[in-house]
Design a protein around this motif. Structure first.
Motif, PDB file in Angstrom:
ATOM      1  N   GLN A  62      34.398  48.222  42.513  1.00  0.00           N
ATOM      2  CA  GLN A  62      35.556  47.790  41.684  1.00  0.00           C
ATOM      3  C   GLN A  62      34.932  47.379  40.408  1.00  0.00           C
ATOM      4  N   ALA A  63      34.151  46.673  39.974  1.00  0.00           N
ATOM      5  CA  ALA A  63      33.975  46.213  38.757  1.00  0.00           C
ATOM      6  C   ALA A  63      33.402  47.539  38.057  1.00  0.00           C
ATOM      7  N   ALA A  64      32.348  48.104  38.583  1.00  0.00           N
ATOM      8  CA  ALA A  64      32.185  49.391  37.911  1.00  0.00           C
ATOM      9  C   ALA A  64      33.140  50.236  37.084  1.00  0.00           C
ATOM     10  N   ARG A  65      34.262  50.382  38.335  1.00  0.00           N
ATOM     11  CA  ARG A  65      35.414  51.238  38.051  1.00  0.00           C
ATOM     12  C   ARG A  65      36.297  50.771  36.971  1.00  0.00           C
ATOM     13  N   ILE A  66      36.595  49.580  36.844  1.00  0.00           N
ATOM     14  CA  ILE A  66      37.596  48.910  36.257  1.00  0.00           C
ATOM     15  C   ILE A  66      37.212  48.226  34.837  1.00  0.00           C
ATOM     16  N   SER A  67      35.911  47.590  34.860  1.00  0.00           N
ATOM     17  CA  SER A  67      35.555  46.798  33.650  1.00  0.00           C
ATOM     18  C   SER A  67      34.945  47.398  32.731  1.00  0.00           C
ATOM     19  N   ASP A  68      35.233  46.774  31.345  1.00  0.00           N
ATOM     20  CA  ASP A  68      34.372  47.240  30.253  1.00  0.00           C
ATOM     21  C   ASP A  68      33.173  46.456  30.022  1.00  0.00           C
ATOM     22  N   THR A  69      33.519  45.228  30.484  1.00  0.00           N
ATOM     23  CA  THR A  69      31.855  44.453  30.296  1.00  0.00           C
ATOM     24  C   THR A  69      31.768  43.754  31.818  1.00  0.00           C
ATOM     25  N   THR A  70      30.530  43.398  31.927  1.00  0.00           N
ATOM     26  CA  THR A  70      30.323  42.584  33.436  1.00  0.00           C
ATOM     27  C   THR A  70      29.620  41.516  32.979  1.00  0.00           C
ATOM     28  N   ALA A  71      29.808  40.240  33.746  1.00  0.00           N
ATOM     29  CA  ALA A  71      29.006  39.289  33.607  1.00  0.00           C
ATOM     30  C   ALA A  71      28.429  39.026  34.984  1.00  0.00           C
ATOM     31  N   PHE A  72      27.184  38.850  35.380  1.00  0.00           N
ATOM     32  CA  PHE A  72      26.546  38.661  36.626  1.00  0.00           C
ATOM     33  C   PHE A  72      26.224  37.252  36.635  1.00  0.00           C
ATOM     34  N   PHE A  73      26.721  36.305  37.699  1.00  0.00           N
ATOM     35  CA  PHE A  73      26.117  35.156  38.005  1.00  0.00           C
ATOM     36  C   PHE A  73      25.205  35.375  39.243  1.00  0.00           C
ATOM     37  N   THR A  74      24.636  34.326  39.464  1.00  0.00           N
ATOM     38  CA  THR A  74      23.829  33.963  40.733  1.00  0.00           C
ATOM     39  C   THR A  74      23.686  32.466  40.923  1.00  0.00           C
ATOM     40  N   ALA A  75      23.364  32.062  42.139  1.00  0.00           N
ATOM     41  CA  ALA A  75      23.152  30.632  42.468  1.00  0.00           C
ATOM     42  C   ALA A  75      21.535  30.291  42.341  1.00  0.00           C
ATOM     43  N   GLY A  76      21.055  29.349  41.673  1.00  0.00           N
ATOM     44  CA  GLY A  76      19.561  29.235  41.723  1.00  0.00           C
ATOM     45  C   GLY A  76      19.441  27.781  41.883  1.00  0.00           C
ATOM     46  N   VAL A  77      18.096  27.453  42.176  1.00  0.00           N
ATOM     47  CA  VAL A  77      17.672  26.040  42.241  1.00  0.00           C
ATOM     48  C   VAL A  77      17.453  25.519  41.017  1.00  0.00           C
ATOM     49  N   ASP A  78      18.233  24.205  40.489  1.00  0.00           N
ATOM     50  CA  ASP A  78      18.141  23.509  39.207  1.00  0.00           C
ATOM     51  C   ASP A  78      16.686  23.067  39.287  1.00  0.00           C
ATOM     52  N   GLU A  79      15.931  23.274  38.338  1.00  0.00           N
ATOM     53  CA  GLU A  79      14.494  22.752  38.149  1.00  0.00           C
ATOM     54  C   GLU A  79      14.720  21.056  38.161  1.00  0.00           C
ATOM     55  N   GLU A  80      15.793  20.415  37.223  1.00  0.00           N
ATOM     56  CA  GLU A  80      15.672  19.143  37.131  1.00  0.00           C
ATOM     57  C   GLU A  80      16.159  18.445  38.460  1.00  0.00           C
ATOM     58  N   SER A  81      17.316  18.845  39.059  1.00  0.00           N
ATOM     59  CA  SER A  81      17.784  18.205  40.275  1.00  0.00           C
ATOM     60  C   SER A  81      17.295  18.696  41.612  1.00  0.00           C
ATOM     61  N   GLY A  82      16.789  20.008  41.518  1.00  0.00           N
ATOM     62  CA  GLY A  82      16.419  20.447  42.718  1.00  0.00           C
ATOM     63  C   GLY A  82      17.657  20.762  43.592  1.00  0.00           C
TER      64      GLY A  82
END
Lengths: 318, 276
Positions: free
Chosen positions: B223-243
């Motif tokens: 769906q993103a590929a079909r309809i969007s002009d720009t795409t932002a990719f997010f992910t969840a990672g472990v924060d180095e400071e707080s863990g």
């Protein structure tokens, strides 16, 4: 390996190991409990309605449903029940004038405006208020509200409305009755409003609604069936309530909707008469049943109307 | 690394027109929980921007912070800036109600009001006291634009709950359009719809590009590929400071670049279906 396990397995038993008498007994007992409320209700209705033929053989049907004076205990008795029906309606009307805006307002505040902490305190307080004995409200009406009204009556009002009320007034009774049913109206309305899904509120906020608009244009309409149910339960309580009107409304069966006069609501009549010394088999004795049956019919009709209303709103909204 | 990529794409903003909306070092907390941090995004006029990423990466949180819907959640807190035509919408003097009137929203589950179809569409103009020559015309126009008019024109007084899920969602879009917003935020608008209804919504979004800036959160990469002009990719990672786990923006670019030539390994893994 697998074949040995199969042969080792004991023969499968699917027949009940015992007849589970205890469970059957509990089943029976629970069924009896459920049924007993129905039986008792039917019994009450029968007790109310069976003396009616005798009553109407003594009192003309049309004379009963009339505006003749209400004086069932006089030497020349008169049975115009309309006087005490209007007494009930009078007090109920003033109760609703107090309870509907205040109850709905409290519900809207609790469900849409109050912070989590305020709600945590207020909701239980509201529910505790529902448990205050009605006689306490009656004393409150008699000791506090009646003098307050008498001393601060707006005497500049035109006509009879300007007369300060006496020791008994439908206004004082209605006011206190209204305060008494605020918790009922508020609590049930609040439950209905809290049950409105968050997504509806978000949709409304997402379109730029203010809090008040979300409350009045989305939440209240969506919760309307529950709110109406709260109103009707409040009305039923007001119509059926005895102690407050017994103590504050008086004993004069005046046919009036004025707040500054004494009236005799139906419940107050029954309460006063049944605690006095009346002999079984007299006209007055049968009058109690006639008024009780009429009261029952009125609240029964109220509940039917409310059920129909709730159903109609539900069809419309869900 | 991450911030480099985003700064790069930010400066890469296509066109000379300033973006309609932008997020600068945006972070959102729910109480002590830091949901997402360090987001920098530009949203261009009359384009569709897709926010994609695995569950819990903060994309819906970011979307909801763009019109201050997070205000409704107790204990939610926003840091950084969200600008709308250059104004920071989190300034104390800004009225969130005014913000939401310009930045409309369509939600994951269709949420029509318990009112008639007509009243649903007329709701926004009524509460915002829009000056409308003819409410009938406005409702018709909005429903036409949401490609729903032909299906409901004979039943405008009927309950919105009588519509199918797909119709309800188009009604919600019509309702959002009726207040003539500038930006429409869509939070997984097709996640509860069947493929046919989804296709109808996607067509509609493409049509609406002519007039509106749209930002959509979606789980559906096609769906993103079909309809969007720009795409932002997010992910969840472990924060180095707080863990602790924290959502972050990995990469933001033209949709074709994100899908065909991603700069980050994790983006490539995600769009090619290797994780998420």
């Amino acid at each position: 390996m697998s074949t040995t396990t199969r042969t080792d397995r004991p023969s499968v038993v699917l027949v009940a190991q015992s007849s589970r008498w205890g469970e059957k007994l509990i089943h029976f007992w629970l069924g009896f409990c459920a049924l007993s409320s129905v039986i008792i209700t039917v019994g009450i209705v029968l007790a109310l309605f069976t003396p009616l033929p005798e009553f109407f053989s003594r009192v003309d049907f049309r004379a009963f449903f009339s505006a003749d004076p209400w004086a069932p205990a006089l030497a020349t008795p008169s049975f115009g029940v309309w006087n005490i029906v209007v007494g009930t309606l009078n007090v109920t009307m003033y109760a609703l004038i107090v309870a509907i805006p205040a109850g709905l307002g409290a519900a809207i505040y609790l469900s849409e405006f109050a912070g989590r902490r305020a709600r945590k305190v207020l909701k239980p307080v509201l529910e505790v208020l529902e448990g205050v004995p009605t006689v306490a409200y009656g004393i409150f009406a008699f000791i506090f509200v009646t003098p307050l009204l008498r001393d601060n009556w707006p005497t500049w009002l035109p006509g009879d409305l300007g007369d300060a009320p006496g020791i008994f007034s439908s206004g004082a009774a209605g006011l206190v009755l209204g305060v008494m049913i605020i918790p009922t109206v508020a609590s049930i309305s609040e439950d209905a409003m809290s049950a409105v899904p968050r997504s509806l509120r978000e949709g409304a906020y997402g379109l730029g609604s203010t809090r008040m608009q979300v409350a009045t244009k989305v939440v209240v309409p969506a919760a309307l069936s529950g709110i109406v149910a709260g109103f009707v339960l409040g009305v039923s309580r007001a119509i059926g309530e005895t102690m407050v009107v017994l103590l504050a409304a008086g004993a004069s069966p005046n046919l009036t909707l004025m707040p500054n006069e004494s009236v005799l609501p139906m419940t107050a009549f029954i309460g006063r008469t049944a605690t006095g010394d009346i002999s079984v088999g007299t006209d007055v004795y049968f009058t109690i049943f006639a008024v009780g049956a009429l009261l029952f019919t009125m609240t029964f009709l109220m509940n039917m109307i409310s059920i129909a209303l709730v159903r109609r709103f539900r069809e419309q909204y869900e | 690394m991450t911030s480099q990529t985003t700064t790069e794409t930010t400066s890469n903003t296509r066109g000379h027109v300033p973006p309609v909306m932008a997020a600068r070092e945006l972070g959102v907390y729910y109480g002590d929980f830091h949901a997402v941090s360090g987001v920098n995004l530009d949203f261009n006029r009359h384009e569709v921007t897709a926010l994609i990423g695995p569950s819990g990466c903060g994309k819906s949180t970011v979307l909801r912070s763009l019109n201050r819907m997070n205000d409704l959640i107790p204990k939610a807190r926003v840091e950084g800036e969200v600008t709308y035509h250059g104004q920071d919408i989190y300034q104390p003097k800004i009225d969130p109600i005014e913000v939401r009137r310009r930045i409309g929203m369509v939600f994951q589950k269709p949420n029509p009001f318990p009112k008639s179809i007509f009243d649903n569409v007329a709701y926004g103009p009524r509460v915002t006291k829009m000056k409308v020559d003819s409410m009938n015309d406005l409702v018709e126009q909005s429903l036409r634009r949401a490609a729903l008019w032909d299906e409901v024109k004979d039943n405008l007084k009927g309950s919105a709950f009588g519509l199918s899920g797909g119709q309800q969602q188009r009604l919600c879009i019509a309702r959002a359009i009726a207040t003539s917003p500038d930006v429409i935020l869509l939070d997984e608008p097709c996640s509860s719809l069947d493929p046919i209804a989804t296709a109808a919504i996607e067509d509609l979004m493409t049509d609406l590009k002519q007039e509106y800036t749209q930002i959509i959160v979606t789980h559906n990469m096609q769906q993103a590929a079909r309809i969007s002009d720009t795409t932002a990719f997010f992910t969840a990672g472990v924060d180095e400071e707080s863990g602790k786990r924290i959502g972050r923006l990995v990469e933001y670019n033209d949709t074709s670049s994100i899908f065909n030539n991603p700069a980050e390994k994790s983006t490539e893994d995600y769009v090619s279906g290797r994780f998420g």
